[in-house]
Write a protein that holds these residues in place. Sequence first.
Motif, PDB file in Angstrom:
ATOM      1  N   ASP A   1       0.931  -1.132  -0.530  1.00 44.68           N
ATOM      2  CA  ASP A   1       0.219   0.005   0.017  1.00 44.68           C
ATOM      3  C   ASP A   1       0.999   1.269   0.210  1.00 44.68           C
ATOM      4  O   ASP A   1       0.664   2.463   1.305  1.00 44.68           O
ATOM      5  CB  ASP A   1      -0.794   0.075   1.361  1.00 44.68           C
ATOM      6  N   PRO A   2       1.555   1.549  -1.316  1.00 43.27           N
ATOM      7  CA  PRO A   2       2.541   2.488  -1.289  1.00 43.27           C
ATOM      8  C   PRO A   2       1.638   4.094  -0.895  1.00 43.27           C
ATOM      9  O   PRO A   2       0.668   4.612  -1.689  1.00 43.27           O
ATOM     10  CB  PRO A   2       3.097   2.578  -2.294  1.00 43.27           C
ATOM     11  N   HIS A   3       2.234   5.641  -0.343  1.00 45.39           N
ATOM     12  CA  HIS A   3       1.593   6.805  -0.611  1.00 45.39           C
ATOM     13  C   HIS A   3       2.985   7.456  -0.343  1.00 45.39           C
ATOM     14  O   HIS A   3       3.713   7.040  -0.094  1.00 45.39           O
ATOM     15  CB  HIS A   3       0.694   6.924   1.063  1.00 45.39           C
TER      16      HIS A   3
ATOM     17  N   ALA B   1       8.195  12.215  -0.281  1.00 44.18           N
ATOM     18  CA  ALA B   1       8.623  11.705   0.346  1.00 44.18           C
ATOM     19  C   ALA B   1       7.409  10.079   0.234  1.00 44.18           C
ATOM     20  O   ALA B   1       6.292  10.233   0.933  1.00 44.18           O
ATOM     21  CB  ALA B   1       8.646  11.883   2.577  1.00 44.18           C
ATOM     22  N   GLY B   2       7.853   8.917   0.484  1.00 41.42           N
ATOM     23  CA  GLY B   2       7.506   7.397   0.005  1.00 41.42           C
ATOM     24  C   GLY B   2       7.271   6.931   1.089  1.00 41.42           C
ATOM     25  O   GLY B   2       8.452   6.397   2.175  1.00 41.42           O
TER      26      GLY B   2
ATOM     27  N   ASP C   1       4.615  16.874  10.422  1.00 41.86           N
ATOM     28  CA  ASP C   1       5.173  17.747  11.398  1.00 41.86           C
ATOM     29  C   ASP C   1       6.672  18.041  11.008  1.00 41.86           C
ATOM     30  O   ASP C   1       6.601  19.121  10.898  1.00 41.86           O
ATOM     31  CB  ASP C   1       6.005  16.711  12.270  1.00 41.86           C
ATOM     32  N   VAL C   2       6.895  17.690  10.110  1.00 39.35           N
ATOM     33  CA  VAL C   2       8.074  18.197   8.874  1.00 39.35           C
ATOM     34  C   VAL C   2       7.708  19.141   8.098  1.00 39.35           C
ATOM     35  O   VAL C   2       8.665  19.728   7.448  1.00 39.35           O
ATOM     36  CB  VAL C   2       9.240  16.715   8.972  1.00 39.35           C
ATOM     37  N   PHE C   3       6.428  18.512   7.398  1.00 34.32           N
ATOM     38  CA  PHE C   3       6.125  19.221   5.891  1.00 34.32           C
ATOM     39  C   PHE C   3       5.042  19.681   5.978  1.00 34.32           C
ATOM     40  O   PHE C   3       5.247  21.460   5.242  1.00 34.32           O
ATOM     41  CB  PHE C   3       5.919  18.109   5.204  1.00 34.32           C
ATOM     42  N   GLY C   4       4.971  20.460   7.000  1.00 34.87           N
ATOM     43  CA  GLY C   4       3.392  21.599   7.637  1.00 34.87           C
ATOM     44  C   GLY C   4       2.506  21.154   6.923  1.00 34.87           C
ATOM     45  O   GLY C   4       1.991  20.089   6.218  1.00 34.87           O
ATOM     46  N   GLU C   5       1.151  22.316   7.522  1.00 33.66           N
ATOM     47  CA  GLU C   5      -0.001  22.261   6.426  1.00 33.66           C
ATOM     48  C   GLU C   5       0.015  22.301   5.191  1.00 33.66           C
ATOM     49  O   GLU C   5      -0.577  21.320   4.206  1.00 33.66           O
ATOM     50  CB  GLU C   5      -0.785  23.642   7.244  1.00 33.66           C
ATOM     51  N   LYS C   6       0.502  22.034   4.247  1.00 30.98           N
ATOM     52  CA  LYS C   6       0.185  22.860   3.018  1.00 30.98           C
ATOM     53  C   LYS C   6       0.987  21.745   2.206  1.00 30.98           C
ATOM     54  O   LYS C   6       0.685  21.754   1.041  1.00 30.98           O
ATOM     55  CB  LYS C   6       1.335  24.319   2.413  1.00 30.98           C
ATOM     56  N   SER C   7       1.336  20.294   2.494  1.00 31.71           N
ATOM     57  CA  SER C   7       1.327  19.596   2.398  1.00 31.71           C
ATOM     58  C   SER C   7       0.212  18.511   2.488  1.00 31.71           C
ATOM     59  O   SER C   7      -0.600  18.492   2.221  1.00 31.71           O
ATOM     60  CB  SER C   7       2.782  18.302   2.932  1.00 31.71           C
ATOM     61  N   PHE C   8       0.504  17.803   0.969  1.00 34.66           N
ATOM     62  CA  PHE C   8      -1.120  16.688   0.966  1.00 34.66           C
ATOM     63  C   PHE C   8      -0.671  14.854   0.233  1.00 34.66           C
ATOM     64  O   PHE C   8       0.958  14.829  -0.164  1.00 34.66           O
ATOM     65  CB  PHE C   8      -1.487  17.228  -0.887  1.00 34.66           C
ATOM     66  N   MET C   9      -1.514  14.543   0.504  1.00 39.02           N
ATOM     67  CA  MET C   9      -0.731  12.663   0.322  1.00 39.02           C
ATOM     68  C   MET C   9      -1.565  12.203  -0.583  1.00 39.02           C
ATOM     69  O   MET C   9      -2.682  12.667  -1.208  1.00 39.02           O
ATOM     70  CB  MET C   9      -1.594  12.396   1.468  1.00 39.02           C
ATOM     71  N   LEU C  10      -0.835  11.689  -1.351  1.00 36.92           N
ATOM     72  CA  LEU C  10      -1.325  10.812  -2.639  1.00 36.92           C
ATOM     73  C   LEU C  10      -1.340   8.914  -2.434  1.00 36.92           C
ATOM     74  O   LEU C  10      -0.134   8.711  -1.811  1.00 36.92           O
ATOM     75  CB  LEU C  10      -0.993  10.720  -4.071  1.00 36.92           C
TER      76      LEU C  10
ATOM     77  N   CYS D   1       0.246  14.221 -12.721  1.00 34.50           N
ATOM     78  CA  CYS D   1       1.469  13.568 -12.979  1.00 34.50           C
ATOM     79  C   CYS D   1       2.019  12.191 -11.793  1.00 34.50           C
ATOM     80  O   CYS D   1       1.895  11.485 -12.075  1.00 34.50           O
ATOM     81  CB  CYS D   1       2.272  12.961 -13.864  1.00 34.50           C
ATOM     82  N   LEU D   2       1.669  12.989 -10.601  1.00 38.85           N
ATOM     83  CA  LEU D   2       2.119  11.680  -9.560  1.00 38.85           C
ATOM     84  C   LEU D   2       1.606  11.206  -8.633  1.00 38.85           C
ATOM     85  O   LEU D   2       0.409  11.195  -8.576  1.00 38.85           O
ATOM     86  CB  LEU D   2       2.523  13.125  -8.799  1.00 38.85           C
ATOM     87  N   PRO D   3       2.158   9.898  -7.617  1.00 34.59           N
ATOM     88  CA  PRO D   3       3.194   9.983  -7.904  1.00 34.59           C
ATOM     89  C   PRO D   3       3.621   9.207  -9.229  1.00 34.59           C
ATOM     90  O   PRO D   3       2.968   8.689  -8.980  1.00 34.59           O
ATOM     91  CB  PRO D   3       3.151   9.359  -6.463  1.00 34.59           C
TER      92      PRO D   3
END
Length: 277
Positions: A191-193, A237-238, A255-264, A275-277
């Motif tokens: 289950d890679p994210h 970061a995977g 905690d490192v990336f902050g609130e503007k990060s998004f997960m896929l 086109c990500l990831p």
Amino acid sequence: MTRTVAENAAPTVSEFVPQSVEQAREWVLERISLEQSIRIHGNGTSGHSDPISLEEGGCFPVSSQDLKTIHFFDPDDLVAGMQAGQTAAEMQQLLAQKKMQLMVNPWYPDSTLGGMVSANISGPNRMNMGGLRDSLIGIEYINGRGELVKAGGKVVKNVTGYDLTRMMIGHLGGLGLITSVNFKIQPFVIDPHALFLETDLQNWQNAVGLLQSRRIPLDWIQAVSASAEGNRILLGAGFSGNPERRSRIANELQDVFGEKSFMLADGDDSPEWPCLP
Ligand SMILES: Cc1cc2nc3c(=O)[nH]c(=O)nc-3n(C[C@H](O)[C@H](O)[C@H](O)COP(=O)(O)OP(=O)(O)OC[C@H]3O[C@@H](n4cnc5c(N)ncnc54)[C@H](O)[C@@H]3O)c2cc1C
């Protein structure tokens, strides 16, 4: 088979594309007997394969791109061996049929296995899964005397005497023509994210430093340019595993990336980054 690579230059040099190891060896022996030097290519993705004339470089070009035999693929033993002209994409497709993968992912999917070993390439998986020197377990090549050398083998622990397999990593075509390679392979991760952050040049380096100091168990980490000017960076970061593990890692990452990060999840699209990831 030959292919002309310098049509307007005189005298013309044709790239030799052997269809078998024996053909390659005969050609190398002929070059040796005529005291001619050779220049080795795979698929030319590194951009080092521009057309040359004999007057410019004096080298006779040869490409291993048509050596494509698959010797073995044993998912149970976690090993696969094939000829050097197979590309990274072809090998990953074959392995994926049994939910296996090669840990090394080059920038260009058309990179041949011979070219990858020769340039000692690494990909984003290197952080957690190791680099090419951790995956290569056996090699076959034609040396400067025209001899076919076999080193390493089909098992991970196989070295007695000099480690010729590792000697061939990163030689950039200077020590011989690689004809076959054997790799240690791995099962697909579960289950890679990945978590992504678009940031600036200064901040991405700080973020990578923090990730390293916190020893977050990531599968990969990659930074790519996110603007034509090159001043914006998309940092990814995977990670993988069951939901509990993923949630723990995602919290540490956020905690490192902050609130503007998004997960896929693997295969998801992002509106900003289709086109990500
Ligand atoms: C110094 C260097 C570092 C690189 N680092 C990375 C990296 O970290 N990650 C990444 O994704 N890409 C990297 N690249 C690009 C990468 O080398 C190519 O995209 C790819 O690995 C080459 O595959 P190819 O089949 O196109 O080989 P080519 O581009 O044709 O050749 C690449 C090199 O490998 C040699 N070579 C090719 N085939 C053989 C063979 N059968 N036997 C012996 N030598 C051979 C050539 O002489 C040449 O030196 C790097 C390139 C170079 C030159």
